[in-house]
Design a protein around this motif. Sequence first.
Motif, PDB file in Angstrom:
ATOM      1  N   GLN A 150       0.825  -1.202   0.000  1.00  0.00           N
ATOM      2  CA  GLN A 150       0.000   0.000   0.000  1.00  0.00           C
ATOM      3  C   GLN A 150       0.866   1.262   0.000  1.00  0.00           C
ATOM      4  N   VAL A 151       1.941   1.240   0.769  1.00  0.00           N
ATOM      5  CA  VAL A 151       2.864   2.383   0.781  1.00  0.00           C
ATOM      6  C   VAL A 151       3.433   2.591  -0.619  1.00  0.00           C
ATOM      7  N   THR A 152       3.836   1.508  -1.263  1.00  0.00           N
ATOM      8  CA  THR A 152       4.375   1.592  -2.617  1.00  0.00           C
ATOM      9  C   THR A 152       3.337   2.143  -3.584  1.00  0.00           C
ATOM     10  N   GLN A 153       2.096   1.698  -3.447  1.00  0.00           N
ATOM     11  CA  GLN A 153       1.034   2.191  -4.321  1.00  0.00           C
ATOM     12  C   GLN A 153       0.798   3.690  -4.114  1.00  0.00           C
ATOM     13  N   VAL A 154       0.809   4.124  -2.854  1.00  0.00           N
ATOM     14  CA  VAL A 154       0.625   5.548  -2.578  1.00  0.00           C
ATOM     15  C   VAL A 154       1.769   6.346  -3.197  1.00  0.00           C
ATOM     16  N   LEU A 155       3.002   5.877  -2.993  1.00  0.00           N
ATOM     17  CA  LEU A 155       4.162   6.557  -3.574  1.00  0.00           C
ATOM     18  C   LEU A 155       4.071   6.596  -5.099  1.00  0.00           C
TER      19      LEU A 155
ATOM     20  N   PHE B 199      -1.261   9.271   2.683  1.00  0.00           N
ATOM     21  CA  PHE B 199      -0.995   8.099   3.514  1.00  0.00           C
ATOM     22  C   PHE B 199      -2.069   7.928   4.591  1.00  0.00           C
ATOM     23  N   ARG B 200      -2.450   9.032   5.234  1.00  0.00           N
ATOM     24  CA  ARG B 200      -3.487   8.963   6.268  1.00  0.00           C
ATOM     25  C   ARG B 200      -4.795   8.432   5.701  1.00  0.00           C
ATOM     26  N   GLU B 201      -5.148   8.903   4.523  1.00  0.00           N
ATOM     27  CA  GLU B 201      -6.398   8.476   3.899  1.00  0.00           C
ATOM     28  C   GLU B 201      -6.405   6.970   3.651  1.00  0.00           C
ATOM     29  N   VAL B 202      -5.346   6.469   3.060  1.00  0.00           N
ATOM     30  CA  VAL B 202      -5.264   5.045   2.740  1.00  0.00           C
ATOM     31  C   VAL B 202      -5.280   4.205   4.013  1.00  0.00           C
ATOM     32  N   PHE B 203      -4.457   4.577   4.989  1.00  0.00           N
ATOM     33  CA  PHE B 203      -4.369   3.753   6.191  1.00  0.00           C
ATOM     34  C   PHE B 203      -5.574   3.933   7.108  1.00  0.00           C
TER      35      PHE B 203
END
Length: 97
Positions: A30-35, A81-85
């Motif tokens: 997910q971090v990779t996707q956000v980046l 990041f906040r939104e996704v997590f």
Amino acid sequence: MERKAVDEFIARKEYLIADTPDLQEERMQQVTQVLDGMSSKMRFVVEQHYLEGKKYDELAELMGTTSGMIHKYVSGALAKFREVFANNNTRRGTSPQ
């Protein structure tokens, strides 16, 4: 304000460490996707600030912009990041704190 963001980042990092390897892998994806979804400038700022330890003024000089603009990039990235997590935690009924 930056200190609050750093504290939040640390809390999330500790939350990630406490999870199972499968959940850690999912979150890293997910971090990779956000980046990957960020503009090249935003991603560059995030990587340089958080991974390389560069300060806002250093990045501003390097990029030919203002430290205020660097702050906007960082704030925007943290919001993503906040939104996704937050969405993932809501679906799981968990909280990083």
